[in-house]
Design a protein around this motif. Sequence first.
Motif, PDB file in Angstrom:
ATOM      1  N   GLN A  92      53.385 -19.140  50.670  1.00 19.48           N
ATOM      2  CA  GLN A  92      54.040 -20.290  50.036  1.00 19.48           C
ATOM      3  C   GLN A  92      54.311 -20.011  48.553  1.00 19.48           C
ATOM      4  O   GLN A  92      55.392 -20.298  48.041  1.00 19.48           O
ATOM      5  CB  GLN A  92      53.176 -21.542  50.176  1.00 19.48           C
ATOM      6  N   LYS A  93      53.319 -19.444  47.871  1.00 20.22           N
ATOM      7  CA  LYS A  93      53.466 -19.144  46.442  1.00 20.22           C
ATOM      8  C   LYS A  93      54.583 -18.130  46.217  1.00 20.22           C
ATOM      9  O   LYS A  93      55.400 -18.256  45.299  1.00 20.22           O
ATOM     10  CB  LYS A  93      52.156 -18.584  45.874  1.00 20.22           C
ATOM     11  N   MET A  94      54.636 -17.102  47.074  1.00 18.60           N
ATOM     12  CA  MET A  94      55.631 -16.033  46.909  1.00 18.60           C
ATOM     13  C   MET A  94      57.038 -16.480  47.304  1.00 18.60           C
ATOM     14  O   MET A  94      58.024 -15.882  46.883  1.00 18.60           O
ATOM     15  CB  MET A  94      55.218 -14.798  47.720  1.00 18.60           C
ATOM     16  N   GLN A  95      57.121 -17.552  48.128  1.00 17.76           N
ATOM     17  CA  GLN A  95      58.428 -18.052  48.562  1.00 17.76           C
ATOM     18  C   GLN A  95      59.052 -19.030  47.570  1.00 17.76           C
ATOM     19  O   GLN A  95      60.211 -19.390  47.723  1.00 17.76           O
ATOM     20  CB  GLN A  95      58.292 -18.750  49.922  1.00 17.76           C
ATOM     21  N   GLU A  96      58.282 -19.449  46.581  1.00 16.03           N
ATOM     22  CA  GLU A  96      58.805 -20.420  45.614  1.00 16.03           C
ATOM     23  C   GLU A  96      60.058 -19.866  44.926  1.00 16.03           C
ATOM     24  O   GLU A  96      60.048 -18.757  44.406  1.00 16.03           O
ATOM     25  CB  GLU A  96      57.733 -20.761  44.566  1.00 16.03           C
ATOM     26  N   GLN A 106      59.511  -8.877  51.877  1.00 15.34           N
ATOM     27  CA  GLN A 106      58.857  -8.738  50.564  1.00 15.34           C
ATOM     28  C   GLN A 106      57.849  -9.854  50.308  1.00 15.34           C
ATOM     29  O   GLN A 106      57.050  -9.780  49.370  1.00 15.34           O
ATOM     30  CB  GLN A 106      59.900  -8.673  49.438  1.00 15.34           C
ATOM     31  N   VAL A 107      57.882 -10.902  51.150  1.00 16.47           N
ATOM     32  CA  VAL A 107      56.906 -11.998  51.075  1.00 16.47           C
ATOM     33  C   VAL A 107      55.833 -11.817  52.149  1.00 16.47           C
ATOM     34  O   VAL A 107      54.631 -11.898  51.879  1.00 16.47           O
ATOM     35  CB  VAL A 107      57.604 -13.367  51.255  1.00 16.47           C
ATOM     36  N   ILE A 108      56.271 -11.555  53.385  1.00 18.31           N
ATOM     37  CA  ILE A 108      55.354 -11.468  54.532  1.00 18.31           C
ATOM     38  C   ILE A 108      54.368 -10.311  54.401  1.00 18.31           C
ATOM     39  O   ILE A 108      53.153 -10.497  54.559  1.00 18.31           O
ATOM     40  CB  ILE A 108      56.155 -11.320  55.858  1.00 18.31           C
ATOM     41  N   ILE A 109      54.873  -9.112  54.095  1.00 11.54           N
ATOM     42  CA  ILE A 109      54.015  -7.914  54.088  1.00 11.54           C
ATOM     43  C   ILE A 109      52.906  -7.996  53.039  1.00 11.54           C
ATOM     44  O   ILE A 109      51.728  -7.826  53.372  1.00 11.54           O
ATOM     45  CB  ILE A 109      54.862  -6.629  53.962  1.00 11.54           C
ATOM     46  N   PRO A 110      53.232  -8.290  51.750  1.00 14.01           N
ATOM     47  CA  PRO A 110      52.121  -8.389  50.785  1.00 14.01           C
ATOM     48  C   PRO A 110      51.169  -9.551  51.055  1.00 14.01           C
ATOM     49  O   PRO A 110      49.959  -9.420  50.859  1.00 14.01           O
ATOM     50  CB  PRO A 110      52.817  -8.544  49.427  1.00 14.01           C
ATOM     51  N   TYR A 114      47.341  -8.627  51.813  1.00 13.18           N
ATOM     52  CA  TYR A 114      46.350  -9.182  50.888  1.00 13.18           C
ATOM     53  C   TYR A 114      45.294  -9.991  51.651  1.00 13.18           C
ATOM     54  O   TYR A 114      44.092  -9.815  51.442  1.00 13.18           O
ATOM     55  CB  TYR A 114      47.050 -10.070  49.851  1.00 13.18           C
ATOM     56  N   SER A 115      45.744 -10.859  52.562  1.00 13.57           N
ATOM     57  CA  SER A 115      44.787 -11.664  53.338  1.00 13.57           C
ATOM     58  C   SER A 115      43.939 -10.761  54.235  1.00 13.57           C
ATOM     59  O   SER A 115      42.737 -10.995  54.407  1.00 13.57           O
ATOM     60  CB  SER A 115      45.503 -12.732  54.162  1.00 13.57           C
ATOM     61  N   GLY A 116      44.545  -9.689  54.779  1.00 14.67           N
ATOM     62  CA  GLY A 116      43.801  -8.730  55.599  1.00 14.67           C
ATOM     63  C   GLY A 116      42.720  -8.019  54.799  1.00 14.67           C
ATOM     64  O   GLY A 116      41.604  -7.807  55.285  1.00 14.67           O
ATOM     65  N   ALA A 117      43.051  -7.643  53.563  1.00 17.61           N
ATOM     66  CA  ALA A 117      42.078  -6.958  52.701  1.00 17.61           C
ATOM     67  C   ALA A 117      40.894  -7.873  52.384  1.00 17.61           C
ATOM     68  O   ALA A 117      39.731  -7.449  52.419  1.00 17.61           O
ATOM     69  CB  ALA A 117      42.753  -6.512  51.403  1.00 17.61           C
ATOM     70  N   ILE A 118      41.180  -9.158  52.107  1.00 12.97           N
ATOM     71  CA  ILE A 118      40.112 -10.118  51.779  1.00 12.97           C
ATOM     72  C   ILE A 118      39.163 -10.304  52.962  1.00 12.97           C
ATOM     73  O   ILE A 118      37.933 -10.254  52.813  1.00 12.97           O
ATOM     74  CB  ILE A 118      40.704 -11.491  51.359  1.00 12.97           C
ATOM     75  N   GLU A 178      42.624  -3.745  58.602  1.00 12.60           N
ATOM     76  CA  GLU A 178      43.040  -5.146  58.469  1.00 12.60           C
ATOM     77  C   GLU A 178      44.276  -5.316  57.586  1.00 12.60           C
ATOM     78  O   GLU A 178      45.130  -6.155  57.874  1.00 12.60           O
ATOM     79  CB  GLU A 178      41.875  -5.983  57.926  1.00 12.60           C
ATOM     80  N   SER A 179      44.377  -4.547  56.501  1.00 15.17           N
ATOM     81  CA  SER A 179      45.548  -4.660  55.611  1.00 15.17           C
ATOM     82  C   SER A 179      46.816  -4.235  56.340  1.00 15.17           C
ATOM     83  O   SER A 179      47.801  -4.979  56.395  1.00 15.17           O
ATOM     84  CB  SER A 179      45.355  -3.796  54.359  1.00 15.17           C
TER      85      SER A 179
END
Length: 303
Positions: A92-96, A106-110, A114-118, A178-179
Motif C-alpha cells: 500500500q505504501k509503495m503504491q501511493e 516494482q511494488v510486488i517484488i520488494p 521484504y515481508s519474506g525476510a522479516i 523466504e525472500s
Amino acid sequence: MEETSGYKEYVAGLLAGVATVGIGHPFDTVKVKLQKHNTEAHGMKYKNGLHCTARIVKSEGVKGLYRGATSSFLGMAFESSLLFGIYSRTKQKMQEGLQNTRPQPQVIIPSAAYSGAIISFVLCPSELLKCRMQIQGTDSLVPKSSRYSSPLDCALKTMKTEGVTGIFRGGLTTLLRESFGNAVFFSVYEYVRYYMHLQLKAASSDHNDLIDVGIGIVTGGLGGVAFWSAVLPLDVAKTIIQTASDKSSTKNPFRILNSIYRRAGLRGCYTGLGPTIARAFPANAAAIVTWELAIKLLGIKRE
C-alpha cells in the motif's frame, strides 16, 4: 490494497496460517523425512512419497504425520500473520501515487521479498523444532536416547547444547528461501488474480462469492506451486543444516547443494518434490481463500 485497518490484515493472515498447517502438515512431514533419509549416504531410503507415508501410518498411525505440528501451528500462525500483514501494508505504501491498477512488479517484488525476510526470523526456530521432531519416529536415524519428547523439550535441549543461537541454525538459508520464494509467490498470485478478474468482467457482469473462492483456489494453488518449484533446493539444504547430528557441519546451503548434486544430480536437489507439490496447491489455496474471506468479513477494502 487501497485501505488498511491496522491490525485486521494481521488477523486475516493469522487465520490463513492456521488453514495452511491444518491441510499441509502431513505432506510436510513426508517431505522432511524424504529430505533427511534420501540425501544421506547411508540408512533407509524411501522409493517415493507414498512409500514414506505408508511406513509412517503403519508404524505410528495418522498422528505420525502430524509430528511437530504444535510448533508448526504456532510458528505458521504468527509467520502468516506477519507475512500477509507486512506485505499488504508495504504494498500500500509503495503504491501511493501510482494510478495504474495493473500489478506492478516494482511494488510486488520488494514488498514480498521484504515481508519474506522479516518472517524468516520467526520461521527459522519454529521450523528447526518442527524438522527435528519430524525426523524422529519411523525409520529414524536419531538414537532413542537423543530423541525429544516435545517441541519445548527440543527447544530447551537445543539451547542447552548449542546456545541460544542454536535455534537459529539455518537462518541464512531460511531468509534466502523466504525472500525469493515469496517474491515468486505474490507475483504469480497478483498477476493470475488480476487477469482472471479481467476475463470474468469481460465475460459476465455477474459476480459472486463462489467465483471469488474459485479464483482464490487457483491463484493460491499456482502461487504455492511456483514458490516451491523455485526454492525447493534451498529447502533441502535447510533441512540438512537444521537436522545435522554434527553441529560443526557446514551451514553454507550452496556447499551442501553442490555435494548433493555431485552425488545424486539435480534430482537429489529436488528431494521431496512429490509431497511438496502435492501439499503446495491445496495448502496455499486454503491460505489465500481464508485470507480473502477474512479480509471481506473484517471489512478491509481491496482493489
